[in-house]
Scaffold this motif. Structure first.
Motif, PDB file in Angstrom:
ATOM      1  N   TRP A 161       0.822  -3.004 -14.803  1.00 54.40           N
ATOM      2  CA  TRP A 161       1.006  -1.959 -14.093  1.00 54.40           C
ATOM      3  C   TRP A 161       0.367  -0.829 -15.172  1.00 54.40           C
ATOM      4  CZ3 TRP A 161       4.281  -5.623 -13.905  1.00 54.40           C
ATOM      5  CH2 TRP A 161       4.776  -6.210 -12.709  1.00 54.40           C
ATOM      6  N   VAL A 221       1.875  -1.132  -7.934  1.00 55.06           N
ATOM      7  CA  VAL A 221       2.344   0.256  -7.712  1.00 55.06           C
ATOM      8  C   VAL A 221       3.446   0.479  -8.489  1.00 55.06           C
ATOM      9  CG1 VAL A 221       3.970   1.261  -5.940  1.00 55.06           C
ATOM     10  CG2 VAL A 221       1.873  -0.411  -5.361  1.00 55.06           C
ATOM     11  N   GLN A 259       4.828   6.198 -10.800  1.00 58.64           N
ATOM     12  CA  GLN A 259       4.036   7.336 -10.348  1.00 58.64           C
ATOM     13  C   GLN A 259       3.673   7.333  -8.863  1.00 58.64           C
ATOM     14  OE1 GLN A 259       3.686  10.433 -11.883  1.00 58.64           O
ATOM     15  NE2 GLN A 259       3.352  11.116  -9.913  1.00 58.64           N
ATOM     16  N   HIS A 260       3.222   6.048  -8.481  1.00 55.93           N
ATOM     17  CA  HIS A 260       2.790   5.727  -7.176  1.00 55.93           C
ATOM     18  C   HIS A 260       3.985   6.183  -6.292  1.00 55.93           C
ATOM     19  CE1 HIS A 260      -0.374   3.211  -9.333  1.00 55.93           C
ATOM     20  NE2 HIS A 260      -1.184   3.979  -8.341  1.00 55.93           N
ATOM     21  N   ASP A 293       4.562   9.782  -5.895  1.00 56.14           N
ATOM     22  CA  ASP A 293       3.693  10.193  -5.044  1.00 56.14           C
ATOM     23  C   ASP A 293       3.950  10.042  -3.605  1.00 56.14           C
ATOM     24  OD1 ASP A 293       2.325  11.450  -7.427  1.00 56.14           O
ATOM     25  OD2 ASP A 293       0.654   9.736  -7.346  1.00 56.14           O
TER      26      ASP A 293
END
Length: 110
Positions: free
Chosen positions: A41, A86, A89-90, A93
């Protein structure tokens, strides 16, 4: 919960996960075994070298994955999207976009 087929001798992070998971020996609590398959990641967990059989630091890896993936169930997210790199931060968001689309205030900060 009974042990899953993931043998903790093959993935040391899973041994720590089985011992500390809130649902018992559940392989879905951490999913840290994916690192053993080469999943990384970027920006979160992307070590250059990762030895599945070395126990050094693997307890912390299990804790970090348990903490991160604990937000998936309340958000209604499938944990298998994490395999697609993922990272946290994803998810932030995604929650912010969904909140804005629903006319709700932004609830996640980076």
């Amino acid at each position: 919960m009974e042990l899953a087929y993931h043998d903790p001798r093959a993935f040391v992070t899973m041994a720590a996960n089985y011992a500390t998971a809130s649902r018992g020996a559940c392989h879905l609590e951490a999913l840290s075994y994916w690192m053993g398959y080469g999943v990384r990641w970027p920006g979160w967990y992307a070590p250059e070298a990762f030895d599945d059989h070395d126990s050094t630091g693997k307890g912390q890896v299990a804790v970090d994955f348990q903490n991160y993936l604990s937000v998936y169930n309340p958000l209604g997210l499938c944990k298998f999207i994490a395999k697609g790199q993922v990272g946290p931060q994803h998810v932030v968001d995604l929650v912010n976009v969904a909140s804005a689309g629903a006319g709700l205030p932004v609830i996640c900060f980076t």
